[in-house]
Design an enzyme around this catalytic site. Structure first.
Site, PDB file in Angstrom:
ATOM      1  CE  LYS A  13      -2.115  -1.051   3.854  1.00 54.58           C
ATOM      2  NZ  LYS A  13      -1.680  -2.412   4.265  1.00 54.58           N
ATOM      3  NE  ARG A  88      -4.458  -1.531  10.203  1.00 56.39           N
ATOM      4  CZ  ARG A  88      -3.444  -1.044   9.499  1.00 56.39           C
ATOM      5  NH1 ARG A  88      -3.530   0.120   8.922  1.00 56.39           N
ATOM      6  NH2 ARG A  88      -2.349  -1.758   9.376  1.00 56.39           N
ATOM      7  NE  ARG A 127       7.736  -3.660   5.702  1.00 61.55           N
ATOM      8  CZ  ARG A 127       6.430  -3.446   5.718  1.00 61.55           C
ATOM      9  NH1 ARG A 127       5.782  -3.288   4.603  1.00 61.55           N
ATOM     10  NH2 ARG A 127       5.773  -3.386   6.859  1.00 61.55           N
ATOM     11  NE  ARG A 131       6.164  -1.004  10.296  1.00 58.59           N
ATOM     12  CZ  ARG A 131       5.024  -1.046   9.607  1.00 58.59           C
ATOM     13  NH1 ARG A 131       4.971  -0.545   8.386  1.00 58.59           N
ATOM     14  NH2 ARG A 131       3.964  -1.597  10.137  1.00 58.59           N
ATOM     15  NE  ARG A 142       2.115  -5.285  11.172  1.00 54.59           N
ATOM     16  CZ  ARG A 142       3.256  -5.273  10.472  1.00 54.59           C
ATOM     17  NH1 ARG A 142       4.334  -5.888  10.955  1.00 54.59           N
ATOM     18  NH2 ARG A 142       3.319  -4.668   9.315  1.00 54.59           N
TER      19      ARG A 142
END
Ligand code: ADP
Length: 184
Positions: A13, A88, A127, A131, A142
């Site tokens: 996204k 969400r 990636r 985080r 998640r």
């Protein structure tokens, strides 16, 4: 034009939002980015949400809705917005719809990126953004939260007939092209 970019964690996204804001000359509103920025700057909001983001759970609707609706009233969003990470939950979607409706506005397109689960996990782990919620256990949390609380948002907008379902597997440019084609 108001566009919602939707999909599970790792669907791309944020990457596609960056390209869409240039293409459509629209501002980007990412709730995840806003929360991370507030955490980094140790603001009152950042202190309130830090442990929630760390856990992979959702920030309470009340907090997110207030934040987004306040933000959307700013002049920079007068021509529209690319929303990423919001809504969400179905409550968030209803609050957004009501906000737009009361301004004579609406969600014009809902773009959902579809990516198989094993690919999502690989993408997030590789990636390397550092985080704190990108560990295998937090990713699992998640994805569960996504399935239980967020996926019903897709159904909510399907009822409005504005969903564009996009295959989120391929190169960044291929996926971008699919999105732009679906919007024209
Ligand atoms: P991702 O899509 O990779 O999970 P985001 O940057 O969109 O990443 O969100 C990171 C975290 O921020 C979420 O796990 C959640 O804790 C919080 N968050 C972001 N947007 C929302 C929202 N609309 N409602 C509740 N919590 C949110």
């Amino acid at each position: 034009m108001n566009i919602i970019l939707f999909g599970p964690p790792g669907a791309g996204k944020g990457t596609q939002a960056d390209k869409l804001i240039t293409h459509f000359q629209l501002p980007h509103l990412s709730t995840g980015n806003i929360f991370r920025e507030n955490i980094k700057n140790e603001t009152p909001l950042g202190k309130k949400v830090k442990s929630i983001l760390d856990s992979g759970q959702l920030v309470p609707d009340e907090t997110v809705i207030e934040l987004v609706l306040d933000e959307l009233q700013k002049k920079r969003y007068s021509k529209g917005v690319i929303l990423d990470g919001f809504p969400r939950t179905v409550s968030q979607a209803e609050a957004l719809d009501n906000f737009f409706r009361s301004n004579g506005d609406k969600v014009d397109a809902f773009v959902t990126l579809t990516v198989p689960e094993d690919e999502l996990i690989n993408r997030i782990l590789s990636r390397g953004e550092g985080r704190s919620d990108d560990t295998p256990q937090k990713i699992k949390t998640r994805l569960n939260v996504y399935r239980e609380e967020t996926e019903p948002v897709l159904n909510h907008y399907q009822k409005q007939g504005i969903v564009n379902e996009i295959n989120g597997v391929g190169s960044v440019d291929e996926i971008f092209e699919r999105i732009v084609n679906s919007l024209s």
